[in-house]
Structure formats: C-alpha cells, structure tokens
Design an enzyme around this catalytic site. Structure first.
Site, PDB file in Angstrom:
ATOM      1  N   HIS A  22       0.876  -1.289   0.095  1.00  0.00           N
ATOM      2  CA  HIS A  22      -0.056  -0.079  -0.011  1.00  0.00           C
ATOM      3  C   HIS A  22       0.731   1.093  -0.047  1.00  0.00           C
ATOM      4  O   HIS A  22       1.057   1.925   0.947  1.00  0.00           O
ATOM      5  CB  HIS A  22      -0.857   0.046   1.221  1.00  0.00           C
ATOM      6  N   HIS A  77       1.044   1.712  -5.576  1.00  0.00           N
ATOM      7  CA  HIS A  77      -0.093   1.391  -5.919  1.00  0.00           C
ATOM      8  C   HIS A  77      -1.264   2.395  -6.195  1.00  0.00           C
ATOM      9  O   HIS A  77      -2.062   2.079  -7.063  1.00  0.00           O
ATOM     10  CB  HIS A  77      -0.636   0.384  -4.626  1.00  0.00           C
ATOM     11  N   HIS A  99      -6.950   7.058  -1.946  1.00  0.00           N
ATOM     12  CA  HIS A  99      -7.535   6.015  -1.310  1.00  0.00           C
ATOM     13  C   HIS A  99      -6.898   5.097  -0.236  1.00  0.00           C
ATOM     14  O   HIS A  99      -7.608   4.523   0.528  1.00  0.00           O
ATOM     15  CB  HIS A  99      -8.445   5.079  -2.436  1.00  0.00           C
ATOM     16  N   ASP A 100      -5.562   5.270  -0.381  1.00  0.00           N
ATOM     17  CA  ASP A 100      -4.754   4.497   0.536  1.00  0.00           C
ATOM     18  C   ASP A 100      -3.676   5.393   1.370  1.00  0.00           C
ATOM     19  O   ASP A 100      -2.807   4.604   1.948  1.00  0.00           O
ATOM     20  CB  ASP A 100      -4.258   3.060  -0.032  1.00  0.00           C
ATOM     21  N   ASP A 152      -9.406  -0.695  -8.178  1.00  0.00           N
ATOM     22  CA  ASP A 152      -8.490  -1.074  -6.874  1.00  0.00           C
ATOM     23  C   ASP A 152      -7.761  -2.517  -7.296  1.00  0.00           C
ATOM     24  O   ASP A 152      -6.661  -2.740  -6.578  1.00  0.00           O
ATOM     25  CB  ASP A 152      -9.062  -1.288  -5.526  1.00  0.00           C
TER      26      ASP A 152
END
Length: 933
Positions: A588, A592, A626-627, A737
């Site tokens: 992560h 990514h 998103h991460d 994702d």
C-alpha cells in the site's frame, strides 16, 4: 366680670328628669323632658334622649336615695354611677361598642402607665395597670391570641418571637418589663437585651434582641433563671434578693426589683429553651395565680413558634444556599480558563458563604506529600505570588489534609495545631478558623481554610453549608485540572501538527524540480488496459499524475475556454504531498496509488459514460488518495490490536482515515486543487470522494454489486439517475483497486508477490504476539497461494469486471485479462504446482516478453520526445536532468519492491477465503466467498 369655670359649671341648668312636667318647678321657660340645653360662653349644645336613659322614671340609688330631674347635675350623675355600678355595666354592655371600650382602655393605660403615688408612709406605689387579658370582657380571648399569632407570624428570628411573647405577657400581667434568657447546647444561659425597632407592618414597634451575654451554667444554688431552667418550676416571689434557693438573685443586676415571676420556656422534647422573668419596679404587689396562668398560656406558643421559625429559617438557608451554589456552579464552570481563575473564584465565594475575612486554598501534591499554594488572599484582592510549599503534617491545613477531619477552631492561639509563623510575618491576627478537606472520587485533592468570621465564630450551620460547597469546589478543581491538561494537549497537538505538516508536505526543492520539468503533451499507450504503471520510473509518476489530472480538469472547461478551473502550482504541491504521505510499506504505497489512478483514468477516457466533469475529477482524486497513510495492516488487525484508529472509526477503519487524511492535505496552504470550484461543486466533490474511498472496503462491495446487478438485469439502469451513477462509481473504484488482476501475467505475478510479502509481515507480527495467523498470512503456507488466487478471482474479481462490462462495454479487456490469469492459477492449483513450476506452454514467457517489449518501446519513444522538447527549449540543465534520470534508473529494480496494488481490500477477503484452498468447484467458491465476506 366672668366667673370661674367651677362656678359656671355649678350655675348650669340641667333639664328636668323624666316624668317632670314643664312649668311645675316655679322656674318657667325650662326645656322639655325630651331635650336639655346647656348654655356656655360660645355655643349651645343639645343632648337628646335623656328620658330613654332613665326610662322616664325617678331613679333610686342603692342606698335608697331618690333623685328627681330637677336635681340632676354632673356631681349628681357621678355620685349616682359610683353607687350604681351595675347600671353602668348594663349600659356599657348594651350601648357601647367593643372598639370604643378598647380605645378607652388603651387611653387610660397610656395615661396611667407611669403614674406614681405615695402611701401614708411616703413610699412610692405603682398604680396597678389593668391586664389586657383580664379586661377582655366584650371580646373573646381567642381573638387576642389570634392577633398575637398574626404578629408573631411576621417574625423569622427565634429571639424576636420569644421577645414578642414576653412583651405580650408583660402587657397581660401589668408587669413593668421582662428579662429573656436562652440556653445553648452546652447548658449555658445567656441574657438577651431588647431594643425597640419599627415594624414593617406599620407604626407599631417591637423589640429586637441583641447579642446575648453569658450569665452562667444551668444549675441550682446560683441565680433565679439558672434555678428555674434547672428545676423547670415556675417561681413567684416578692423577695428575690433574700431567697436562699437562688442567692445570686436575678440573672442581671437590677435595683428596686423584688417582685418577680419566672417561668421556664419548655420544648417538646422536655428540654428547656430558656427562661422569662417578669418584674415590677417600686412595688411589692405580688404576681397572682392568674398572672401565672396567663403567662403560661402565652408561652405555650413558644415551642410551636420556635419550631416554625427554625423550619422556616432552615428552608430559607437551604434556598439561599441552593441559589448560591447555582451561581457558583455557573460562574466556575462557565468561566474556566485556568486553574488560577477557578481558585480565585472558589476563595471569593467561600468567604461570602460563611462571612469570613480571609480565605486560603491549598492543593495536595501526592508525589511529594506536600501542600502548596500560589494565590493568597490579602484582604483586598487575591494575587498570585511565589509558590509556597509545606509538609502535610504541618499546621491546621496539614492536619486536615492528613486526617480528613473538619476543624472549627474558635481560638487559634490556644490550639497547638496552629502555626503562628504566618501571623508573625504578615502582622495579621488569626482568631477563628474553619478548615475543611476537598474530595474528588474519595481522595483529598486540597484543603480550603476560612479565617476570622466577621461576626462571632463559625457555627455548625457554617460547617454544613461549607461541606456542601466543598463538593462543588472538588468538581471545579477536578475539571480545571482536566481543562489544563486538555489545553496543554491541544498545544502539544498543534506543535506536533505543525511539525508533521512541515515534514509531510513537499519541500520547496521538490516542488521546484517538478515545476521546472515540462509536462508531456502526450503519453503513448497511457489509456491501454495492458499498460503497466509499475514500470514507470518513480520520479516520472508525478508528471504522469499531473498529466492525467490536468486532462480531467480540462474536461470541465471545454464549454468555456476562458474559465479557469485549476491552478497548476496547487496541483503540483498536492500531488507531491500525496506521494509523501504514502508510507514505505511493501504494497500500500505510492506505486499502488498511481496504478489505481491510472486505471480509473483509462476507464474515463475509453468508455462512453455519462459522469459529470466533477464526478470524473472525484473518481480520479479518490483513486489517487484512497490508501493515504496506510500502515500495511488489515482492518481486522487494527481492531484486534486496539489501534487508536479503530477506536475512532468502528467500521471501515482505514478507509475513513484515508479520506480524512485527504481533507487534511487539501486544507494545507497552497494545496487546495478545488479552490476554483463553486461552493456547491466543492461540497459535491468532497461527498463523492468520501463515498468513493469508502467503497474500496470490500465489505461494501457485495451490497453495491447486488444493487447494480438488479438494476442492470431489469434494464432499468439510467445515467440520469444520480443513485445509479453513484453505484457505478463504487463498482468502478473496486475494479480499479484490483487492476493488477487483469494485467498481463508477468505484471500480475510481480504484484501478487508484493501483496503476499505484506501479508506475511503481518502474520509474523501476529506470531510474535502469540496469535495464530490465518493461512494466507502464514509464510509457512505459501504453497497454498494458487488456491487462494483462484478463489479470489472467481469470487471477487470476475463478478466485478463482468458487471462493469455490462454497464460500460469498453471495459471488457478487464474480463479478458482476468480470465486469462485465472486459467494459469487453476492449472497450478489443480496440479499442486508452485509458480516457478508453471510450464512455458502456458504462455508465461511470451506474455512476459510482449509486456516488457511494449513498455520498453513506450519508454524509448517517450524519452526521445522528451529529449527533443529539452533541445528546443535550450535547457541548460540537460546534463543535470540526465544524471538525475541515471540515478533513478539505478534504483529502478529497488522501486519494484515498493510497488503494489490494493492490499487491504484483498486482505480481508482472502483471509476469509482461506478455507477454500482445497476446493475445486468454482461456483461454490463464489458463493462461499460472498457469505464469508
């Protein structure tokens, strides 16, 4: 010459008595019997009805003497009434009102109250005043009691009521005065003087008792009031000074007093409240049995009235205390700004509560077992000074802090616990002290000390009120301490946030490097589904992100080319800061995030969708962020390890944190890439970003898929429906994702190895804590990887890609790539082979060469184009840039280890699907994964 008044009175002619006819007397011209005329110097006055008084008959006296009308004169009428009192009584009873009789009585009493006469021996004699109680002839005695009760009901002081009752007894027994003695709880008698004051009910005056003076203990053989209080007997005597039962005589010295009536004031519990002495001066007339009965009757009300007064005063004190505590609570808890402020307010209110002259507040330091204070009462104001400290076992405050005992000291200098050093230094004289501990949760946190009550000494009522107040003091001090801690924590948080913001934001040098590098006008193959984001050099990923973001922003400005929709400087800072806030974990990480952002950009550019420009921008930014700040651990691990994040967010723990971190970056100065949007667009885009980031939690995927599948199967899907578009956005986030699952085999295999490395690190940490990790997290069970991948592709990826292809047909390459990879994983799982044992005929080498060849060709074309741009621009730093590129090329192989895909999403589902390792039925795999997730 005018005659004297006496002679004129004697010469006045009175009318004839009833029954005597006019003209019979030989003196003609007299008035008739119906009226008589009295002539004087200035006027004539008629008196009618004399016949009705005498009933028109000759009157005979009690001595047999006959009176005729012709003989009537003032002297004759007076003589007649003296000899015939029954006639006067009958007349007054029949013809005179009660009010008139009372006026006569009061007028006569006020006239003769101080009249003194001498007897034959020359001794002073007092004219006896008629008793109010005895003269109640026309009115009932209950009316007198009712009036007295009404007067007493206006009094709210025990002494005042007893003085009122004693005065009533004086009036009823024709006494000259009274002495009032009251007993305290220590069986001591105090004499209370009275002074007249004006009543609020009119001109009438009452007696206000003053402070009592001590006369002795309640015992026999001393003074008269002490004897009566001890024996509870009523004493009537004419020789008070010579009675051996009370040799000391009266409670106070009074000359010319020998006649005394002393009655005890009894309470309901057979106790003695006090004694009332009625006395007569300059007289030896004894008090009678009737006087005693009258006084006793009046004093029956004493016990009732005193109870009433005590109850009333108690209620009023409680009410005032409640109002006081409410004001204290409002003041203290509304104005909490510092511990010093609370301490000063407590000291001010404490002084008002018990009417003290000075106040002190000492706090307890449990670490050093000392009391300390830094705010002192100087009598005029509370001022902070140098902090003083002393042991808990020193002084009155130390004794209270050590024992928890409440101290009420009436004479400080006669108490061995009092420390005189403070008075010697300040010159202040300490007399009385009230010291009480302050508790919170059963522990002493301080001591509050009141010094020198302004009137008298501290009482039991002061102790009770102050004990209640001490509870509020404890709460206020406790909350003030918490407030100070919170305030310090806030300051520390601000400092930490400032430090973190500085280190978490891109530096000026990083910004200048990207700013000086021109953005590419075109990137070949950027919108291909087989494009490998992991092969892009790390320092060029930011340029690619800016290229894609600028393109999406431009989509919103096609209608109005002159409208500015973005600021490139803000975009650069935002992108560089987002990159910096991804942690260096195996999966992560920034690589990514870049791969997911590229995947959604590919969907936006290649499909015929109806997303609005704002929705497209929300999708892209959500994928990029998103991460953010992912720690390489699953949501389940965060909950099990009691992470602070899990305490803040009970569901979708990391996803909520990712969104909040995104908002934090946007709020940094120079990072708001949405500042040119309207207010409504800004609210909309933040809401869409939040929904998109939360949608990356696979626990929500199945619900979203079910809703979109139902609408699609019924042919009810509409792009005009905002709810339908939001569900498509959620499914699109999941598909992007998991973008590594439809990439060519060699790319997917690299990403899967990185994912498993992060999972195994978590498993190693669980083992170190004595926990048993799931098979997917256990590196000792790496041989089961093909079975896990089959289950994941069948249960999650393919259903997601297939649904995407139904709504957006141009996304079918996702389905094709996933099906191709599934065949290889199934081959390995069915033959129980490892990845290294996959035969060449499965197309591994060919795919790998094709993928690397395409990426190699794209990289060379892009490099040539960039060199041409640099040459045209005459870039003087060309060699520097090339050296930088060479340095980055050296670390290219290392960067692949830090590139990843959506791990937290895969983690939860794969961990739950580990039970499917040995399953060969693909349909059952899908159902079981759905149920377990």
């Amino acid at each position: 010459m005018m005659s004297s008044p006496i002679r004129q009175m004697n010469q006045r002619r009175l009318p004839p008595l009833p029954g005597v006819q006019q003209g019979k007397s030989g003196r003609g011209g007299r008035p008739t019997t119906e009226e008589m005329i009295i002539t004087g110097r200035h006027k004539k006055r008629k008196i009618k009805g004399i016949s009705s008084v005498l009933n028109d008959q000759p009157v005979t006296s009690s001595r047999g003497r006959h009176y005729m009308a012709t003989d009537v004169s003032p002297e004759l009428v007076t003589h007649f009434l003296n000899e015939n009192p029954e006639f006067l009584d009958r007349y007054v009873t029949t013809h005179v009102s009660e009010d008139k009789i009372r006026q006569w009585s009061l007028r006569k009493g006020s006239k003769n109250v101080h009249t003194r006469q001498h007897n034959l021996n020359g001794e002073l004699l007092r004219e006896k005043k008629s008793s109010k109680w005895k003269t109640c002839v026309q009115s009932s005695k209950w009316k007198v009691l009712h009036e007295m009760t009404r007067d007493i009901s206006y009094q709210t002081d025990r002494l005042q009521i007893l003085a009122e009752l004693a005065q009533c007894a004086v009036d009823s027994t024709s006494a000259d005065g009274f002495n009032l003695y009251l007993a305290d709880s220590n069986q001591q008698l105090y004499h209370h003087k009275v002074s007249p004051i004006s009543s609020s009910r009119g001109s009438r005056t009452t007696d206000r008792p003053s402070e009592g003076s001590y006369i002795g203990n309640i015992e026999t053989g001393t003074s008269l009031p002490s004897y009566v209080a001890k024996t509870k007997d009523t004493i009537r005597t004419n020789h008070v000074q010579g009675d051996m039962r009370f040799p000391a005589g009266l409670g106070i010295k009074m000359e010319h007093v020998q006649t005394v009536l002393a009655i005890p004031i009894l309470q309901e519990d057979s106790g003695v409240l006090g004694v009332i002495e009625l006395y007569r001066q300059f007289s030896t007339d004894s008090f009678t049995q009737e006087d005693e009965e009258v006084t006793a009757t009046l004093l029956v009300w004493a016990d009732v009235c005193v109870d009433y007064v005590q109850m009333y005063n108690s209620m009023m004190r409680q009410r005032k205390l409640n109002d006081f505590l409410l004001a204290v609570t409002k003041s203290i808890f509304q104005d909490i700004v510092s511990m010093d402020t609370v301490i000063m307010k407590i000291m001010n209110y404490a002084k008002k509560l018990v009417n003290a002259d000075r106040a002190s507040l000492f706090l307890l330091d449990t670490k050093t077992t000392e009391l300390y204070a830094r705010i002192f009462d100087t009598g005029k104001e509370h001022v902070p000074q140098k902090e003083i400290r002393f042991p808990m076992d020193k002084g009155v405050a130390g004794h209270v802090a050590s024992t928890g005992q409440v101290l009420n000291i009436t004479d400080a200098y006669n108490d061995g616990r009092f420390n005189r050093e403070v008075d010697m230094q300040t010159g202040y004289r300490t007399k009385s002290i009230l010291c009480m501990p302050i508790y919170i949760r059963g522990s002493i946190i301080g001591v509050v000390q009141m010094v020198n009550k302004k009137e008298g000494t501290f009482t039991m009522a002061d102790e009770e009120s102050f004990e209640t107040f001490a509870i509020y003091c404890g709460l206020a001090l406790h909350h003030a301490k918490l407030y100070d801690k919170i305030r310090r924590s806030e300051q520390k948080y601000k400092v930490a946030l400032e430090v973190l913001s500085y280190h978490a934001q891109c530096t000026d040098d990083e910004y200048k490097i990207i700013k000086s590098t021109p953005l590419p006008d075109n990137i070949p193959g950027i919108i291909d589904y087989e494009f490998s984001p992991w092969d892009v050099e790390d320092n060029r990923k930011c340029l690619y992100v800016l290229y894609m973001m600028k393109d999406i922003f431009s989509m919103a400005t096609k209608k109005n080319e002159n409208e500015k929709r973005y600021d490139l400087d803000d975009m650069i800072r935002f992108t560089m800061t987002v990159k910096k806030n991804y942690r260096n974990v195996p999966y992560h990480n920034w690589a990514h995030a870049f791969s997911v952002a590229h995947a959604v950009y590919t969907v936006i550019k290649t499909t015929k969708h109806s997303f609005s420009p704002v929705e497209c921008l929300a999708l892209y930014v959500a994928c990029l962020c998103h991460d953010l700040d992912h720690r390489g651990k699953t949501n389940a691990f965060m909950v099990k390890s009691a992470s602070p994040l899990a305490a803040i967010y009970s569901t979708s723990t990391m996803e909520h944190h990712h969104f909040n971190h995104t908002v934090t970056i946007l709020q940094n100065e120079g990072h708001n890439i949405f500042k040119h949007l309207t207010s409504d667009q800004y609210k909309q885009i933040l809401g869409d970003i939040r929904q998109c980031i939360l949608a990356t939690d696979l626990a929500l995927f199945f619900g979203n898929r079910a809703r979109l599948q139902e609408v699609s199967d019924k042919n009810e899907f509409s792009w005009d429906d905002s709810e339908h578009r939001h569900v498509v956005m959620a499914i699109c986030m999941t598909a992007c994702d998991l973008c590594s699952m439809y990439k060519p085999w060699d790319i997917q295999l690299q990403v899967v190895n990185v994912i498993m490395e992060e999972f195994w690190l978590q498993g190693d940490e669980e083992k170190s804590q004595g926990l048993t990790p799931m098979p997917m997290m256990d590196r000792d069970k790496k041989d089961e990887l093909p079975h896990l991948e089959v289950g994941f592709l069948v249960g999650i990826c393919l259903p997601c890609y297939e649904l995407m292809a139904q709504v957006l047909p141009n996304t079918k390459p996702m389905v094709d790539g996933a099906v191709s990879n599934l065949k290889k994983w199934k081959y390995l799982a069915e033959n129980k082979l490892t990845v290294d044992q996959l035969p060449p005929e499965q197309g591994l080498e060919g795919n790998k060469q094709d993928s690397s060849g395409k990426n190699k060709q794209r990289e060379e074309e892009e490099s040539d184009k960039q060199n041409e741009l640099n040459a045209k621009a005459g870039n003087k730093d060309e060699l520097t840039e090339e050296s930088k590129m060479e340095s980055v090329e050296e670390n290219k192989n290392k960067s692949i280890d830090n590139q990843s895909d959506k791990g937290s999403l895969l983690t939860d589902v794969r961990s739950e699907s580990s039970v499917l390792v040995h399953s060969d039925n693909d349909n059952n795999l899908t159902e079981q994964i759905h149920d377990n997730t």
